[in-house]
Design an enzyme around this catalytic site. Structure first.
Site, PDB file in Angstrom:
ATOM      1  N   LYS A  42     -10.758  54.712   2.888  1.00  0.00           N
ATOM      2  CA  LYS A  42     -10.743  56.099   2.425  1.00  0.00           C
ATOM      3  C   LYS A  42      -9.850  56.994   3.284  1.00  0.00           C
ATOM      4  O   LYS A  42      -9.002  57.719   2.777  1.00  0.00           O
ATOM      5  CB  LYS A  42     -12.165  56.657   2.368  1.00  0.00           C
ATOM      6  CG  LYS A  42     -12.975  56.127   1.205  1.00  0.00           C
ATOM      7  CD  LYS A  42     -14.308  56.831   1.088  1.00  0.00           C
ATOM      8  CE  LYS A  42     -15.045  56.325  -0.141  1.00  0.00           C
ATOM      9  NZ  LYS A  42     -14.303  56.606  -1.392  1.00  0.00           N
ATOM     10  N   ASP A  84      -9.793  59.784  -3.264  1.00  0.00           N
ATOM     11  CA  ASP A  84      -8.917  59.912  -2.100  1.00  0.00           C
ATOM     12  C   ASP A  84      -7.651  60.684  -2.450  1.00  0.00           C
ATOM     13  O   ASP A  84      -7.136  61.451  -1.626  1.00  0.00           O
ATOM     14  CB  ASP A  84      -8.560  58.530  -1.554  1.00  0.00           C
ATOM     15  CG  ASP A  84      -9.777  57.785  -1.042  1.00  0.00           C
ATOM     16  OD1 ASP A  84     -10.754  58.446  -0.630  1.00  0.00           O
ATOM     17  OD2 ASP A  84      -9.762  56.538  -1.066  1.00  0.00           O
ATOM     18  N   ALA A 118      -7.650  46.345   4.302  1.00  0.00           N
ATOM     19  CA  ALA A 118      -6.813  45.708   3.296  1.00  0.00           C
ATOM     20  C   ALA A 118      -7.640  45.562   2.024  1.00  0.00           C
ATOM     21  O   ALA A 118      -8.707  44.941   2.030  1.00  0.00           O
ATOM     22  CB  ALA A 118      -6.334  44.343   3.777  1.00  0.00           C
ATOM     23  N   ASP A 119      -7.178  46.171   0.942  1.00  0.00           N
ATOM     24  CA  ASP A 119      -7.874  46.069  -0.347  1.00  0.00           C
ATOM     25  C   ASP A 119      -7.510  44.758  -1.025  1.00  0.00           C
ATOM     26  O   ASP A 119      -6.340  44.500  -1.304  1.00  0.00           O
ATOM     27  CB  ASP A 119      -7.468  47.217  -1.270  1.00  0.00           C
ATOM     28  CG  ASP A 119      -8.132  48.523  -0.903  1.00  0.00           C
ATOM     29  OD1 ASP A 119      -9.116  48.499  -0.143  1.00  0.00           O
ATOM     30  OD2 ASP A 119      -7.659  49.582  -1.363  1.00  0.00           O
TER      31      ASP A 119
END
Length: 306
Positions: A41, A254, A13-14
């Protein structure tokens, strides 16, 4: 019959923080924005490839928690087939992302959580998924031994292999000869070859080193300078695709890898696939976030047509 793409990697979770700069140790500063969204990624690359029109299976591990629910929702929305082990004793991974609110530059801390426990046994359990895919992709956010074994399985099954050596951690030298394509950014490439990539000629020298280690083709991403496509018989500078002001470069690499893999899986030549990946990255950097910034096939094709 082989088809589609399989990707081994991690979901996190970013948690993204917008600010004019990073704080010093012991300092607190005010930010200008915050968001939580899907990242990692391998996960970002899976979403990018699926949105770019490919059939994608994503191999990973998550926790049975709120962030894990976010992962499942992300794959359902993107059309990614989730090949996930859900763990009760490990949390889903998370990332701290600082994004400069003026120029979009970023700095990241990643904790892999459940995905950090991916091991050779997990890769063996996914053998059929890897062997029946047209293209296999992996990185270094999960343990290198798992990436190594997965690349061996793919190579032995005549699956096209893409290795994104990110982050720039140590890995066995044997991995080089398992790579049809290696895709480092300029910082990662510099760490691998031992010299900075200040110029295109520096990048070509780095490409020569990577080829000498057994790589098929090196694609070195150079940020706003685009990508160097470096093979034994040709070295081509593929310019970046300008789709507007860059506001967040976090997911650019990405987006490139996912777009490149998607185009390869449809039968594009490697050089055309690199141009497709550049278009995907050019769109992604004009949007906030990582997975949510990945463009659709229609968007990428429209940019290439123009």
């Amino acid at each position: 019959m082989k088809s589609g793409i399989s990707i081994l990697g991690i979901f996190v979770a970013d948690t993204a923080y917008l600010a004019p700069r990073l704080p010093a140790i012991g300092e607190t500063i005010s930010g200008s924005g915050f968001s939580v969204g899907p990242g990692g990624k391998g996960s970002n690359q899976a979403v990018a490839a699926a949105r770019a029109g490919a059939d994608v299976s994503f191999i990973s591990k998550i926790g049975r928690d709120t962030f894990g629910d976010l992962a499942l929702k992300t794959y359902e929305q993107a059309g990614v087939t989730a090949k996930l082990t859900i763990m009760d004793d490990q949390p889903t991974g998370a990332a701290f992302i600082y994004v400069n609110d003026t120029n979009g530059d970023n700095a990241i801390i990643v904790y892999a959580g459940a995905a950090g426990t991916i091991d050779i046994d997990d890769v063996e359990s996914a053998r059929d998924t890897i062997e029946t895919s047209e293209v296999f992709v992996t990185q270094l956010e999960q343990p290198a031994r798992a990436a190594h074994r997965a690349l061996e399985i793919a190579r032995n099954a005549a699956v096209t292999t893409i290795f994104n050596p990110a982050p720039a951690d140590a890995f066995p030298d044997e991995i080089y000869s398992l790579c049809d394509f290696i895709v480092p950014n300029e910082t990662e490439a510099a760490a691998l070859v031992g010299h900075p990539l200040d110029t295109l000629e520096d990048a070509r020298r780095a490409g020569d080193v990577l080829l000498s280690r057994g790589v098929g083709i090196a694609l070195i991403t150079l940020g706003a300078r685009g990508v160097l496509f470096h093979a034994q018989d040709q070295s081509v500078h593929v310019p970046a695709v300008n789709c507007g002001p860059a506001i967040d470069t976090t997911g650019a690499g990405d987006a490139f890898v996912g777009g490149f893999a998607a185009a390869l899986s449809r039968g594009s030549s490697p050089l055309d696939a690199a141009r497709f990946g550049c278009a995907a990255a050019g769109i992604a950097v004009t949007r906030r976030g990582t997975a949510p910034a990945m463009p659709s096939l229609d968007e990428i094709e429209a940019v290439l047509a123009s």
